[in-house]
Design an enzyme around this catalytic site. Structure first.
Site, PDB file in Angstrom:
ATOM      1  N   GLN A   9      -5.340   3.504   4.497  1.00 15.09           N
ATOM      2  CA  GLN A   9      -4.544   4.469   3.740  1.00 15.09           C
ATOM      3  C   GLN A   9      -5.439   5.471   3.030  1.00 15.09           C
ATOM      4  O   GLN A   9      -5.183   6.684   3.054  1.00 15.09           O
ATOM      5  CB  GLN A   9      -3.675   3.738   2.715  1.00 15.09           C
ATOM      6  CG  GLN A   9      -2.851   4.665   1.831  1.00 15.09           C
ATOM      7  CD  GLN A   9      -1.812   5.444   2.594  1.00 15.09           C
ATOM      8  OE1 GLN A   9      -0.961   4.864   3.253  1.00 15.09           O
ATOM      9  NE2 GLN A   9      -1.865   6.773   2.526  1.00 15.09           N
ATOM     10  N   HIS A  25      -6.777  -1.356   0.672  1.00 15.27           N
ATOM     11  CA  HIS A  25      -6.019  -0.661   1.709  1.00 15.27           C
ATOM     12  C   HIS A  25      -6.872   0.489   2.251  1.00 15.27           C
ATOM     13  O   HIS A  25      -6.572   1.670   2.035  1.00 15.27           O
ATOM     14  CB  HIS A  25      -4.716  -0.125   1.120  1.00 15.27           C
ATOM     15  CG  HIS A  25      -3.657   0.179   2.134  1.00 15.27           C
ATOM     16  ND1 HIS A  25      -3.902   0.200   3.490  1.00 15.27           N
ATOM     17  CD2 HIS A  25      -2.332   0.502   1.996  1.00 15.27           C
ATOM     18  CE1 HIS A  25      -2.791   0.518   4.136  1.00 15.27           C
ATOM     19  NE2 HIS A  25      -1.833   0.693   3.257  1.00 15.27           N
ATOM     20  N   ARG A  75      -2.413  -7.035   8.667  1.00 10.90           N
ATOM     21  CA  ARG A  75      -1.805  -6.624   7.396  1.00 10.90           C
ATOM     22  C   ARG A  75      -1.269  -7.903   6.750  1.00 10.90           C
ATOM     23  O   ARG A  75      -0.321  -8.509   7.249  1.00 10.90           O
ATOM     24  CB  ARG A  75      -0.680  -5.614   7.631  1.00 10.90           C
ATOM     25  CG  ARG A  75       0.004  -5.138   6.344  1.00 10.90           C
ATOM     26  CD  ARG A  75       1.121  -4.158   6.683  1.00 10.90           C
ATOM     27  NE  ARG A  75       1.944  -3.872   5.525  1.00 10.90           N
ATOM     28  CZ  ARG A  75       1.781  -2.839   4.703  1.00 10.90           C
ATOM     29  NH1 ARG A  75       0.783  -1.998   4.909  1.00 10.90           N
ATOM     30  NH2 ARG A  75       2.576  -2.656   3.682  1.00 10.90           N
ATOM     31  N   CYS A 127       1.461   6.983  -1.165  1.00  9.67           N
ATOM     32  CA  CYS A 127       1.307   6.291   0.122  1.00  9.67           C
ATOM     33  C   CYS A 127       2.638   5.869   0.733  1.00  9.67           C
ATOM     34  O   CYS A 127       2.681   5.501   1.909  1.00  9.67           O
ATOM     35  CB  CYS A 127       0.388   5.087  -0.049  1.00  9.67           C
ATOM     36  SG  CYS A 127       0.923   3.891  -1.284  1.00  9.67           S
ATOM     37  N   ASP A 187       1.686   5.253  -6.905  1.00 15.72           N
ATOM     38  CA  ASP A 187       2.174   4.256  -5.963  1.00 15.72           C
ATOM     39  C   ASP A 187       3.315   3.503  -6.638  1.00 15.72           C
ATOM     40  O   ASP A 187       3.521   3.610  -7.862  1.00 15.72           O
ATOM     41  CB  ASP A 187       1.027   3.308  -5.579  1.00 15.72           C
ATOM     42  CG  ASP A 187       1.396   2.351  -4.450  1.00 15.72           C
ATOM     43  OD1 ASP A 187       2.413   2.595  -3.769  1.00 15.72           O
ATOM     44  OD2 ASP A 187       0.676   1.361  -4.258  1.00 15.72           O
ATOM     45  N   ARG A 216      -1.984   9.033   8.716  1.00 16.66           N
ATOM     46  CA  ARG A 216      -2.284   7.630   9.016  1.00 16.66           C
ATOM     47  C   ARG A 216      -2.484   7.463  10.524  1.00 16.66           C
ATOM     48  O   ARG A 216      -3.380   6.736  10.965  1.00 16.66           O
ATOM     49  CB  ARG A 216      -1.137   6.723   8.541  1.00 16.66           C
ATOM     50  CG  ARG A 216      -1.038   6.508   7.041  1.00 16.66           C
ATOM     51  CD  ARG A 216      -2.089   5.541   6.522  1.00 16.66           C
ATOM     52  NE  ARG A 216      -2.014   4.237   7.153  1.00 16.66           N
ATOM     53  CZ  ARG A 216      -1.195   3.243   6.771  1.00 16.66           C
ATOM     54  NH1 ARG A 216      -0.365   3.428   5.751  1.00 16.66           N
ATOM     55  NH2 ARG A 216      -1.210   2.073   7.383  1.00 16.66           N
TER      56      ARG A 216
END
Length: 306
Positions: free
Chosen positions: A132, A129, A102, A264, A224, A292
């Protein structure tokens, strides 16, 4: 599937395989069925960008799969302090069985895959991502029973989430509308890749600056944060620019009556979304967050159980 770097790299069949295994693993976990597919395996988790959900879900996921997760922060390894990605990839390939990273630069993930000899999982970059969005697709499938033909509306910054949504939705045949202000649209190459995938799947792609056009008749509404990590100095200007894209009751009413809401997380109530929406009956953000875990377990099992 040797790595998970971008959803654009996956076929529809590979995405379906991930989602089907996610469903199986979630059921096994709920029923207390042991599923140690990765017994004796070790995942290295490289974090140059911190996270709650990514670290906990991967670490717990590896434990539930019978393996071991090794947390490596930027203070623990030599990346960024002189050692090359090539050397890091070569060395870690001799110690561990897979890497989740990440980080900020997407090229770091690509280089690890290029120079290493073990599976690489993109846990997030500034560009994409994918983990996700696979969890998002799984969540939509759970609540709607299908993906193809649904409309996904995303409102806000054309960031890594929006980019990967374009890839993911276009692959599985979901219509996707991205509503973003001028100057904050999705990556041009990602848009081009998504349009090519849409020709095969039959997905419709809508790119607009009008939030009402984006959300109209949507089955799924997604937003987001307006201020991602590293953008704190832009906070006041971003709040002003993105205000029309706030998902409140009036805007959400433009979607279908049975639309579900995704985010998310972390969420900042009163900015990109109001409390009535994210804490309302049509919000599935905590199902999404839980998923997730299950989806990433499926990804790790498929990549590392060779």
């Amino acid at each position: 599937m040797d790595h998970l770097i971008s959803l654009n790299d996956l076929t529809l069949e590979e995405i379906e395989q991930i989602l089907n295994l996610s469903e199986k693993l979630k059921k096994q976990q709920q029923e207390g069925v042991t599923h140690h597919y990765l017994k004796g395996k070790t995942l290295g988790m490289i974090f140059t960008k911190s996270s709650t959900r990514t670290r906990v879900s991967f670490e717990v996921g590896m434990y539930q799969l019978g393996g071991y997760a090794l947390f490596l922060s930027s203070n623990d390894i030599q990346i960024g302090r002189g050692e090359t990605i090539y050397d890091t990839a070569q060395v870690l390939s001799r110690y561990i069985d897979g890497i989740m990273i990440r980080t900020f630069a997407h090229s770091d993930v690509e280089d690890l895959a290029k120079y290493g000899n073990i599976p690489i999982i993109n846990g997030l970059t500034d560009l994409m991502h994918p983990c996700q969005i696979l969890a998002d697709l799984f969540t939509v499938y759970e609540h709607k029973g299908t993906l193809k033909g649904l409309k996904m509306a995303y409102l806000g910054d054309g960031n890594n989430i929006a980019n990967s949504l374009l890839h993911g939705c276009s692959k599985v045949g979901m219509d996707v509308a991205i509503g973003s202000p001028k100057g904050y649209q999705c990556d041009e190459q990602v848009i081009s890749e998504a349009k090519e995938a849409a020709k095969i799947s039959g997905s419709n792609i809508i790119l607009t600056e009008d939030p009402v056009e984006a959300i109209k008749d949507a089955d799924v509404v997604y937003t987001d944060t307006w201020v991602s990590m590293g953008q704190e100095s832009e906070k006041q200007s971003r709040i002003k620019i993105f205000e029309p894209y706030k998902v409140d009751g009036n805007l959400f009413a433009k979607a279908k009556e049975d639309a579900i809401f995704l985010h998310c997380l972390p969420a900042y109530r009163g900015y990109e979304v109001t409390e009535e929406i994210i804490d309302g009956s049509q919000s599935v953000v905590f199902d999404e967050a839980e998923n997730r875990l299950h989806v990433q377990k499926a990804i790790m099992a498929l990549l590392m159980d060779k």
